[in-house]
Design an enzyme around this catalytic site. Structure first.
Site, mmCIF file in Angstrom:
data_model
loop_
_atom_site.group_PDB
_atom_site.id
_atom_site.type_symbol
_atom_site.label_atom_id
_atom_site.label_comp_id
_atom_site.label_asym_id
_atom_site.label_seq_id
_atom_site.Cartn_x
_atom_site.Cartn_y
_atom_site.Cartn_z
ATOM 1 N N HIS A 144 45.863 -18.578 8.065
ATOM 2 C CA HIS A 144 44.528 -18.704 8.663
ATOM 3 C C HIS A 144 44.103 -17.428 9.401
ATOM 4 O O HIS A 144 42.918 -17.244 9.683
ATOM 5 C CB HIS A 144 44.446 -19.924 9.585
ATOM 6 C CG HIS A 144 45.104 -19.756 10.925
ATOM 7 N ND1 HIS A 144 46.351 -20.265 11.222
ATOM 8 C CD2 HIS A 144 44.680 -19.150 12.059
ATOM 9 C CE1 HIS A 144 46.652 -19.997 12.466
ATOM 10 N NE2 HIS A 144 45.662 -19.300 13.005
ATOM 11 N N ASP A 174 50.741 -22.596 5.985
ATOM 12 C CA ASP A 174 49.975 -21.649 6.802
ATOM 13 C C ASP A 174 50.722 -20.331 6.987
ATOM 14 O O ASP A 174 50.722 -19.742 8.066
ATOM 15 C CB ASP A 174 49.632 -22.252 8.160
ATOM 16 C CG ASP A 174 48.505 -21.474 8.856
ATOM 17 O OD1 ASP A 174 47.759 -20.754 8.160
ATOM 18 O OD2 ASP A 174 48.376 -21.580 10.097
ATOM 19 N N GLY A 248 44.997 -15.513 19.270
ATOM 20 C CA GLY A 248 45.509 -14.186 18.949
ATOM 21 C C GLY A 248 47.019 -14.145 18.778
ATOM 22 O O GLY A 248 47.564 -13.190 18.247
ATOM 23 N N SER A 250 48.584 -16.368 16.936
ATOM 24 C CA SER A 250 48.879 -16.972 15.634
ATOM 25 C C SER A 250 49.608 -15.998 14.720
ATOM 26 O O SER A 250 49.188 -14.852 14.563
ATOM 27 C CB SER A 250 47.582 -17.423 14.956
ATOM 28 O OG SER A 250 46.983 -18.470 15.662
ATOM 29 N N VAL A 307 51.736 -39.426 -6.080
ATOM 30 C CA VAL A 307 51.495 -40.668 -5.355
ATOM 31 C C VAL A 307 50.762 -40.376 -4.051
ATOM 32 O O VAL A 307 50.871 -39.290 -3.494
ATOM 33 C CB VAL A 307 52.821 -41.409 -5.011
ATOM 34 C CG1 VAL A 307 53.480 -41.941 -6.254
ATOM 35 C CG2 VAL A 307 53.762 -40.497 -4.223
#
Length: 521
Positions: A144, A174, A248, A250, A307
């Protein structure tokens, strides 16, 4: 026997990240050893009940370490942590004009309101964190952080800037991998090969919160195996930490006190969107595997079962016939999927998959995702009060596979009704839009009323729902469910598993209809 059931509430999730790491110096290593704490239950001659926990705590050796400090650790690993700056083109904000006002504007200014026309764009800047993992210049960060970026710039610990190449991304965890041309002096860190984290272990973080490069926070592991149901990261089994994570951070690493990367910080859980001391990090074991595949192939390939699944709560476990609320309940089976070919059905509970115990739907998702397409896997399922074994051959996950879609507008039912257990069931008019929307070989009845305060209401039953199956048997009329409930009571069951569909909703789901008498007090 009366059972008490509980409802879990989920907090809002805000994106954030944190990191830090370092190689322990000899001095610091002595401190770590002196800080080890282990709880030991005191042996007692009385074994009839619980034992009191009396942990033995070791104090720091002040003759070796004069003061509590992470300085040596931070000094070693800080150069491996970088800031990630991105640039992207996004739609420019548009002003809202009063109705009809646009006709007074010159032609060149018209068509930029309420989504009409392509409209202008603006350059948006973003910041995050990352870290070097080898001497070839590979950098790990969050997906991200760099998503939709046109240009990615790496800012090193010494302030030098390098343009990065995007190697690959994996939105499901991510994670993303970048690459630059590093100098021979560039420091890098490694993922822990055996983190063996426990709740209470120290962790440190270095990152770029609010554009402040090289900031350090410390804390402890506050939980392990945490799920983040509001994020789009179904394959991550998060480590929860209380080291401060802010905007910041991340993509930054979480380090143990030996300087190994034990996690990649991804999100925060917060009721307000701000940091409240609950951060989530992707464990090193998962991150290392994903990063390795991204470097080798540029993408991650996962096995696909086909499923829709959900967790079992205590009420559903009783309805299915299981003692423990563990496993993954099959809600839907995709047509033509490996699950359908293997014989899996709606209402099955997956207990084991590939030799691994399945405790939740998220755990099954991760187990399947860790396997390669083409893998032949044994699965243990629970159906009709019996355990069964099936053999599944996984295929490649296809993001373009259409999901099951049911649109059932609510329409009046016929006058045939039956009130049972606080629920009024009504027959469907075969000519109604609701009945016509059912699958070709499917029938059902409608929940026309639910008594307020009844156990059925507590279990989630609402007016307008369609019941298609009960206790794995088809339901065509209100008397069918009455017969099914009576038979289940004779077998000693306290609840019946009911397949329901919601008009206008997608797919179907299961609820547990309580059939035992409610006891007061």
């Amino acid at each position: 026997m009366t059972k008490t059931f509980f409802t879990r509430k989920v907090l809002m999730v805000g994106i954030g990240g944190v990191a830090l790491g370092a190689l322990a110096s000899p001095m610091f290593g002595s401190f770590v050893n002196a800080q080890e704490m282990r709880s030991e239950a005191v042996t007692s001659s009385d074994t009839s009940g619980p034992k009191e926990a009396k942990p033995k705590l070791k104090a720091p050796d002040v003759s070796v370490i004069p003061q509590f400090s992470f300085a040596d650790l931070v000094e070693e690993v800080s150069p491996a942590v970088v800031s990630v700056r991105t640039e992207a083109e996004v739609p420019a904000a548009r002003r809202s004009l009063p109705p009809g006002f646009e006709r007074f504007l010159p032609p060149e200014f018209r068509g930029f309101e309420d989504g009409e026309g392509e409209g202008p764009t603006r350059r948006a800047m973003g910041e995050g964190s990352g870290f070097f993992i080898d001497n070839k210049g590979h950098i790990v960060t969050n997906n991200h952080v760099i998503d939709d970026a046109k240009e990615i710039t790496i800012i090193l610990d010494n302030g030098k800037e390098l343009i990065a190449e995007l190697i690959g991304t994996d939105p499901s965890t991510d994670l993303a991998v970048l690459k630059v041309d590093p100098s021979s002096e560039q420091r890098y860190v490694k993922f822990s090969t055996d983190a063996d984290l426990r709740v209470g272990d120290y962790v440190l973080a270095v990152g770029n919160p609010f554009g402040l490069g090289g900031s350090v926070t410390s804390g402890i592991v506050s939980a392990i195996g945490r799920e983040n149901r509001l994020s789009r990261t179904p394959y991550a089994d998060f480590i929860q930490i209380d080291a401060s994570i802010n905007r910041g951070n991340s993509g930054g690493p979480t380090f143990d006190l030996s300087g190994n990367v034990v996690g990649v910080n991804t999100a925060i859980i917060s009721p307000t969107g701000g940091n409240v001391g609950i951060g989530l990090a992707v464990p090193a074991e998962i991150a290392a595997s994903v990063v390795r595949e991204l470097i080798e192939n540029g993408s991650v390939t996962r096995g696909w079962l086909g499923v829709s699944i959900s967790d079992l709560d205590e009420r559903l476990a009783v309805a299915v016939g299981l003692e423990d609320a563990e496993g993954a309940l099959v809600q839907n089976v995709q047509p033509g999927s490996p699950a359908e070919k293997a014989g899996l059905k709606q209402g099955d509970v997956v207990l084991e998959f590939g030799g691994k115990k399945v405790r939740s739907s998220a755990e099954l998702t991760r187990i399947v995702g860790d396997l390669d397409p083409g893998s032949k896997v044994n699965a243990k399922i629970f159906r009709d009060d019996k355990e069964r074994n099936v053999r599944v051959t996984l295929t490649k996950r296809d993001n373009d596979v259409a999901s099951l879609d049911f649109n059932r507008p609510q329409t009046p039912s016929t006058e045939e009704e039956k009130t049972l257990l606080g629920v009024t069931f009504s027959s469907l008019d075969p000519a109604s839009e609701m009945a016509q929307a059912l699958d070709e070989n499917e029938s059902g009845i409608m929940v026309s009323d639910v008594d307020k305060g009844s156990e059925a209401e507590d279990a989630g039953f609402r007016s307008g729902m369609i019941v298609t199956r009960a206790d794995n048997q088809p339901v065509k009329a209100p008397e069918d469910i009455e017969k099914i409930v009576k038979a289940a009571k004779k077998r000693g069951k306290e609840a019946v598993l009911v397949r329901i569909q919601i008009p206008g909703g997608a797919g179907g789901s299961f609820l547990a209809l309580p059939i035992a008498e409610k006891k007061e007090g």
